[in-house]
Write a protein that holds these residues in place. Structure first.
Motif, PDB file in Angstrom:
ATOM      1  N   GLU A   1       0.811  -1.219   0.000  1.00 56.11           N
ATOM      2  CA  GLU A   1       0.000   0.000   0.000  1.00 56.11           C
ATOM      3  C   GLU A   1       0.846   1.270   0.000  1.00 56.11           C
ATOM      4  O   GLU A   1       0.411   2.302  -0.514  1.00 56.11           O
ATOM      5  CB  GLU A   1      -0.932   0.003   1.217  1.00 56.11           C
ATOM      6  CG  GLU A   1      -1.947  -1.135   1.196  1.00 56.11           C
ATOM      7  CD  GLU A   1      -2.811  -1.168   2.445  1.00 56.11           C
ATOM      8  OE1 GLU A   1      -2.602  -0.313   3.342  1.00 56.11           O
ATOM      9  OE2 GLU A   1      -3.687  -2.046   2.552  1.00 56.11           O
TER      10      GLU A   1
ATOM     11  N   SER B   1      -3.646  -2.094  -5.474  1.00 58.55           N
ATOM     12  CA  SER B   1      -3.364  -2.073  -4.035  1.00 58.55           C
ATOM     13  C   SER B   1      -2.647  -0.814  -3.557  1.00 58.55           C
ATOM     14  O   SER B   1      -2.885  -0.328  -2.456  1.00 58.55           O
ATOM     15  CB  SER B   1      -2.559  -3.311  -3.622  1.00 58.55           C
ATOM     16  OG  SER B   1      -1.262  -3.273  -4.181  1.00 58.55           O
TER      17      SER B   1
ATOM     18  N   ARG C   1      -1.493   2.667  -2.453  1.00 58.34           N
ATOM     19  CA  ARG C   1      -2.211   3.877  -2.045  1.00 58.34           C
ATOM     20  C   ARG C   1      -1.300   5.108  -1.986  1.00 58.34           C
ATOM     21  O   ARG C   1      -1.768   6.232  -2.144  1.00 58.34           O
ATOM     22  CB  ARG C   1      -2.847   3.671  -0.659  1.00 58.34           C
ATOM     23  CG  ARG C   1      -3.906   2.569  -0.614  1.00 58.34           C
ATOM     24  CD  ARG C   1      -5.150   2.977  -1.377  1.00 58.34           C
ATOM     25  NE  ARG C   1      -6.173   1.935  -1.366  1.00 58.34           N
ATOM     26  CZ  ARG C   1      -6.315   1.021  -2.317  1.00 58.34           C
ATOM     27  NH1 ARG C   1      -5.501   1.023  -3.356  1.00 58.34           N
ATOM     28  NH2 ARG C   1      -7.266   0.114  -2.253  1.00 58.34           N
TER      29      ARG C   1
END
Length: 395
Positions: free
Chosen positions: A332, A359, A361
């Motif tokens: 992430e 996935s 971020r």
């Protein structure tokens, strides 16, 4: 004091919150009242931001105000008696039932204070959950005086922070021995900014490899660890890989050889590590090869990887892409600031992320020579309908 920015900011923060949350806008009339409320405001922020709780400030003010007043009464009473340590019976006398956390950050505590503290905690080891003695010059002798409390079977301590306490090999020996005799309660250990060296880390491994060890967070940044320390640490963690969730070894000269010695732990199917911080560890292409291979063999657990301020170069980044493009990768947060990445590295990174865009971020690429051509090579990932990126840093 209101001419000093930090006090002025605190004062405004308290008054704003007090006016918003107290009926009739009644303001604190003394510095003590204002400071009590400031503590409550900070407690509210902690509860909402880190603990996920609701912000019930009015009840919190009343409860924390009574607690702080009780602590003040205890302090005054004990000061008159010439005592420096509060015991459980003293706290109960003033209406405080139990204490779960104790922080005495930068309070100029030395060996003598550790003796008093260790003795008090040993007499009642079961209630304390968090102990932070960071920034005090405890030295090895002071740490040794705390071990009677730590090795007690009734000790339920979950968090121990001893950042920058002047601890070396001898202190690690005492600490490691105490924790090995009672390894099941501790969840977080932070020994950052102590010159533990490789010899000190080795003395902690008996605790780490114990089957009863339940440690989830281990922070050893700025501890003078090299290849030899990685060997000891990697071996210990490999023998008990399932509990640790966060490992911070930043600012140690691990080099590629040291990183390679950690891979046995990382590639274990039982490894459940969520966060790995290796910022400024002298890693280059060969280290990326070892790390990329280990993570590719077990890509599903890691959520955050920080390799900032290592000269990975484009060739190093390319060696990480096998992990990043794996369908099982759930990373992430990826931090690669100051890694000497150029257009070629962006091409490898963009291609890998495009094949598995959902996935990630947060991506940090600050301090690299990406230029317009490099940024363009990342756009295939960014324009993917499956891209879930929320934060991108490249300035």
């Amino acid at each position: 004091m209101c001419h000093i920015p930090v006090f002025a900011g605190s004062l405004l923060h308290v008054l704003e919150d007090r006016l918003k949350t107290t009926e009739g806008g009644k303001l604190p009339m003394t510095m003590t009242e204002m400071y009590i409320h400031f503590l409550v405001v900070q407690s509210k922020v902690k509860k909402v931001k880190f603990d996920g709780g609701a912000a019930t400030i009015h009840t919190g003010v009343q409860r924390a105000g009574r607690c702080t007043e009780s602590l003040g009464l205890t302090g005054f009473d004990q000061l008159q008696k010439g005592n420096l340590i509060f015991y459980k019976s003293d706290l109960k006398e003033c209406g405080i039932g139990s204490i779960r956390a104790a922080s005495v950050f930068r309070c100029e505590i030395t060996e003598e204070g550790c003796s008093s503290l260790g003795s008090a905690l040993k007499s009642n080891p079961s209630s304390l959950r968090e102990l932070d003695l960071s920034g005090n010059k405890l030295q090895d002798s002071g740490v040794k005086l705390l071990t009677g409390f730590l090795e007690s079977p009734r000790c339920s301590l979950e968090t121990l922070r001893l950042i920058s306490c002047g601890i070396t090999e001898e202190g690690c020996s005492s600490l490691g021995s105490a924790l090995k005799s009672n390894p099941s309660s501790l969840r977080e250990l932070d020994l950052s900014i102590n010159q533990l060296q490789d010899s000190g880390v080795k003395l902690l491994t008996g605790f780490l490899e114990s089957p009863s060890c339940r440690l989830e967070t281990l922070s050893l940044s700025w501890c003078g660890i090299t290849e030899e320390g990685c060997s000891s640490l990697g071996s210990a963690l490999k023998s008990n890989p399932s509990c640790l969730r966060k490992l911070d070894l930043s600012r140690n000269q691990l080099q590629d050889s040291g990183v390679k010695l950690l891979t046995g732990f990382l590639e274990s199917p039982r490894c459940s590590l969520k966060t790995l911080s290796l910022l400024g560890c002298g890693i280059i292409e060969e280290g990326c090869s070892s790390l990329g291979s280990a993570l590719k063999s077990n890509p599903s657990s890691l959520r955050e990887l920080d390799l900032s301020y290592n000269q990975l170069q484009d060739s190093g980044v390319k060696l990480l892409t096998g992990f990043l493009e794996s369908p099982s990768c759930r990373l992430e947060i990826l931090s690669l600031s100051g890694c000497g990445i150029t257009e070629e590295g962006c091409s490898s990174l963009g291609s890998a992320l495009k094949s598995n865009p959902s996935s990630l971020r947060e991506l940090d690429l600050r301090g690299n020579q990406l230029k317009d051509s490099g940024v363009k090579l990342l756009t295939g990932f960014l324009e993917s309908p499956s891209c879930g990126l929320e934060t991108l840093r490249w300035k």
